[in-house]
Design an enzyme around this catalytic site. Structure first.
Site, PDB file in Angstrom:
ATOM      1  N   LYS A 165      -6.322   3.961   8.736  1.00 40.73           N
ATOM      2  CA  LYS A 165      -5.395   4.891   8.094  1.00 40.73           C
ATOM      3  C   LYS A 165      -5.932   6.321   8.148  1.00 40.73           C
ATOM      4  CE  LYS A 165      -3.252   1.587   4.950  1.00 40.73           C
ATOM      5  NZ  LYS A 165      -3.265   1.050   3.585  1.00 40.73           N
TER       6      LYS A 165
ATOM      7  N   SER B  95       0.791  -1.223   0.000  1.00 37.69           N
ATOM      8  CA  SER B  95       0.000   0.000   0.000  1.00 37.69           C
ATOM      9  C   SER B  95       0.828   1.280   0.000  1.00 37.69           C
ATOM     10  CB  SER B  95      -0.986  -0.005   1.167  1.00 37.69           C
ATOM     11  OG  SER B  95      -0.327   0.293   2.348  1.00 37.69           O
TER      12      SER B  95
END
Ligand SMILES: Nc1ncnc2c1ncn2[C@@H]1O[C@H](COP(=O)(O)OP(=O)(O)O)[C@@H](O)[C@H]1O
Ligand SMILES: [Mg+2]
Length: 802
Positions: free
Chosen positions: A751, A708
């Site tokens: 996140k 990611s």
């Protein structure tokens, strides 16, 4: 070839022609003038092989052998020692013996009271059996002596140095071999003699020992011995190491054990002893009262009977008594009554925890099913989430809601199967495993039992604790859970197990399969404010003996604690920090310095020190090549910095910072995309040939992996190559493909929460993650701009202003 050391050359070959004497053990040279008679008596030996030059004791039991010895004249008559092919043959004939043996003389005969004989023999030379000439009363054979020809070539000398060396180390590690053996070793100058001496000491099967006897070439024999010694050395070194490790853990319990034994012996001396009958009677009634299953009770009474026959002072007595006491103290049939009142349960859950609506709902469903079908097999819940989100305390609430007792064991660092299911009783200081220990402590057989930190179970050579846990959690097996110490089945099926973990990945998959995972992803700032107001502050005030009016923490102070002093997914540090404020207030009030205290922002900095997390981002991203990424770790979401620099080189890519393989590949991909689109990005492709590029992902003890960070690495490289800094208020996450496409990623809520905690204003996400944003609480999304990208270059328009 290794040079032969000086010392070796000085060793002389010594001839022995003096009459044999037990003191001449060190003389290992076969006698030069030795004459072997044509026919000699043969003494079969069962489980040993005799070698020339060595002295060995033999116990003589068989009548035939005794007769042979009786016929020999000590010190004068030579006879043959020959190994049996199969040690079990009682009356070996010609076919049961090997064909090569060792001629020997008797040094000493010791007659034992029961009529058996012990003899000490001295091996002299190898012989081969040509034919047997007599079988009654004992075997006699026509034999031929084997002459060993030795050439002390350089190679042989080197081999001798080598085996002496290894043998020296083996001797040093072997507790039963006297140190003098090492000196003896130095004094054997003859290669064959050295080989035979060592062969006699080797710990190898008889057939191999015989093979060494039958190997006439000393060089080959030394080679074989060198190999055998080396493997013996390896085993010794390994066992030495293991012993050292085991000893450390046993020493303590053993010490305590012996001290207790001594104490007992002293008490017995002082006349306080023999309370045995009293003790046994008491144990008997305890066994009856424990209401254990019949088979266990039978066993307990049997052991009790055995106990009454063992002397009180013997160590076994206390081992056995401890075991019976353990058996009596386990909650075989004691349990609390379940009182599941769904409405009350709901009240308890709400009273203990703010929010967590879905999770509470699931717990209530679970309880409702339990209430309607108390004996059905209900699933095992496993709470998964970062530290401090309330996993443990939810477990406690469940116990309270069901009116059950609560037990928690932390599996962090448990690496030994015995920690779960105990050590066998025969092992000194043995105890049952943690499961039964805790059950005994809590005294009932149906508690809520939390297995905390399932993701931290270890595994090593002492067995796999996870496999023991599997049995604990398996409804098909856990009604007969077997603890090694107890050695009797214990029914765990009434225990309600709950697991917790920070992360599911490290949990052994078989274990995870047994459970229903419930995720607790972490709290938003607003949720934390509520939790602090309604739960943490009141609790901390209470714990510090403060009244509500004595300490005021205004809204902006609380927000500053959450954002600038604690940056976490849970509320553990938040609670700790509120605790420090309470301590501070309590001290001042106790001193009489103030009556009531309000902590405003400037006061906060005085008590807690300067902000812990100030504008790190602005500082970091002030250099071209540094970009803020978003990561998902066991501790919730985190921002991370991707740094890149160029150094003179040839276009290579270097990656550092505890990053995993997937992340490395993703960096390679990002690098290739940058190179491929260099022209369009206004980057001079010539640069690549002159420089090496280094990407580093610093900070955090947690190893990082996953794809990611792809677009963050891409952007960092572009920023570096264009020599432009990125906007400090932007963070990004997204996987990159070789063609520059941006692929969706996981852990979105975590996140985004992390970005928010860090003061990020714009978050760049893959377009295909847009739909997932609806799962993220509104609170978390407030005041953040989201930018969605499909291709990597889209990112650049956002990160570089203008
Ligand atoms: N939603 C919540 N409401 C109230 N208190 C909470 C909440 N979540 C966590 N806490 C409190 O935070 C502290 C840490 O929780 P804990 O159960 O130890 O977390 P975990 O086991 O997940 O690491 C506890 O004192 C707990 O009561
Ligand atoms: Mg916990």
């Amino acid at each position: 070839m290794t040079p032969v050391p000086e010392k070796m050359k000085l060793v002389e070959i010594v001839d022995v022609d003096a009459p044999l004497d037990p003191r001449s053990v060190a003389d290992h040279e076969p006698e030069r003038d030795f004459q072997l008679p044509d026919v000699i008596g043969i003494l079969p030996i069962r489980s040993a092989v005799a070698y020339p030059g060595t002295v060995m004791p033999l116990a003589i039991g068989r009548e035939r052998s005794k007769m042979l010895i009786d016929d020999l004249v000590p010190h004068e008559t030579i006879f043959g020692l020959v190994a049996q092919i199969n040690a079990d043959v009682e009356n070996p004939g010609a076919g049961d013996l090997y064909r090569v043996g060792t001629a020997a003389s008797v040094l000493k005969v010791i007659r034992m009271p029961q009529g058996s004989l012990n003899i000490i023999v001295h091996g002299i030379a190898r012989f081969e059996i040509l034919e047997f000439v007599q079988t009654v009363p004992y075997l006699k054979a026509r034999v031929r002596m084997v002459e060993i020809k030795t050439r002390k070539t350089k190679q042989v000398k080197a081999l001798m140095v080598n085996v002496r060396n290894i043998a020296g180390r083996v001797i040093a590690l072997s507790p039963n071999v006297p140190e003098e053996a090492a000196i003896l070793l130095e004094n054997i100058g003859d290669p064959s003699g050295l080989a035979d001496f060592l062969a006699a000491t080797l710990n190898i099967p008889n057939a191999e020992k015989q093979a060494l006897l039958e190997e006439y070439d000393p060089r080959k024999r030394l080679e074989k011995i060198s190999r055998a010694l080396t493997s013996q050395l390896e085993v010794l070194e390994l066992s030495h190491k293991i012993q050292g490790e085991v000893r450390q853990s046993i020493d303590k319990s053993q010490r305590e054990y012996y001290l207790q034994e001594q104490l007992k012996a002293i008490q017995a001396e002082l006349g306080q002893g023999d309370k045995r009958t009293e003790e046994i009677n008491e144990l008997q009634s305890r066994v009856k009262k424990a209401a254990m299953p019949e088979s266990v009770e039978t066993e307990a009474f049997r052991e009790l009977d055995r106990l009454s026959k063992i002397p009180v002072a013997s160590p076994e007595y206390s081992v056995l008594r401890t075991w019976i006491e353990w058996i009596c103290e386990l909650p075989w049939s004691k349990s609390t009554d379940d009182a599941i009142d769904i409405r009350k349960a709901e009240r308890i859950l709400n009273r203990d925890h703010y929010g967590l609506t879905k999770i509470k709902q699931r717990i209530l469903e679970f309880l409702a099913v339990r209430k309607l079908n108390p004996h059905g097999k209900s699933p095992i819940l496993c709470f998964v989430g970062p530290p401090g989100v309330g996993k443990t305390s939810l477990g406690q609430s469940i116990a309270r809601a069901m009116n059950r007792k609560f037990i928690r064991i932390s599996l962090g660092g448990i690496r030994d199967e015995a920690d779960i299911r105990g050590h066998r009783r025969t092992y000194i200081g043995a105890l049952p495993g943690r499961i039964l220990q805790e059950l005994r402590k809590c005294g009932v057989r149906n508690p809520v039992f939390m297995l905390d930190e399932l993701d931290k179970i270890g595994q090593d050579f002492r067995g796999d604790p996870a496999s023991a846990l599997l049995e604990v959690l398996d409804p098909q097996q856990n009604n007969t859970f077997s603890d090694h110490y107890l050695d009797q089945p214990f029914d765990l099926s009434n225990v309600m197990f709950i697991g917790t973990a920070n992360y599911t990945e490290p949990v052994p998959p078989a274990l995870l399969d047994r459970m229903e995972t419930i995720e607790l992803p972490g709290y938003t700032e607003g949720e934390k404010m509520q939790i602090a107001r309604k739960y943490l502050i009141p609790r901390q005030l209470r714990e510090h003996g403060l009244k509500k009016t004595q300490l005021t923490i205004p809204e902006d102070t609380l927000r500053a604690i959450i954002n600038s002093y604690t940056r976490e997914a849970g509320v553990r540090n938040l609670e700790r920090t509120i605790g420090s404020l309470c301590r501070h207030a309590a001290t001042r009030i106790a001193k009489g310095a103030s009556k009531r205290i309000t902590v405003n922002l400037s006061g906060l900095a005085k008590i807690l020190g300067p902000h812990k997390f100030e504008s790190e981002i602005a500082l970091r991203t002030a250099t071209p090549g540094v970009v803020t990424g978003l990561a998902y770790t066991p501790f919730g979401g985190e921002i991370l910095f991707v740094e890149s620099v160029a150094t003179p080189g040839k276009g290579g890519l270097l990656l550092t910072g505890q990053i995993g393989d997937v992340m490395k590949e993703s960096a390679q991909a990002a690098f290739s995309v940058v190179k491929a689109s260099a022209k369009r990005l206004g980057i001079d492709p010539e640069q690549f040939a002159r420089n090496d590029y280094h990407i580093h992902v610093p900070a955090g003890a947690v190893p990082k992996d996953g794809p990611s960070a792809g677009i963050a690495m891409f952007t960092a490289l572009v920023s570096l190559l264009q020599n432009k800094t990125v906007r400090p208020d932007v963070a990004m996450t997204g996987e990159i493909t070789l063609s520059g496409l941006v692929l969706p990623v996981g852990g979105l809520k975590e996140k985004i929460l992390a970005a928010k905690r860090a003061g990020i204003e714009t978050v760049i996400l893959p377009r295909r993650n847009k739909k997932d944003l609806s799962d993220v609480p509104k609170e978390a999304k407030a005041n953040i701009n989201f930018a969605f990208v499909t291709k990597a270059p889209d990112v650049l328009r956002i990160t570089f202003e203008g």
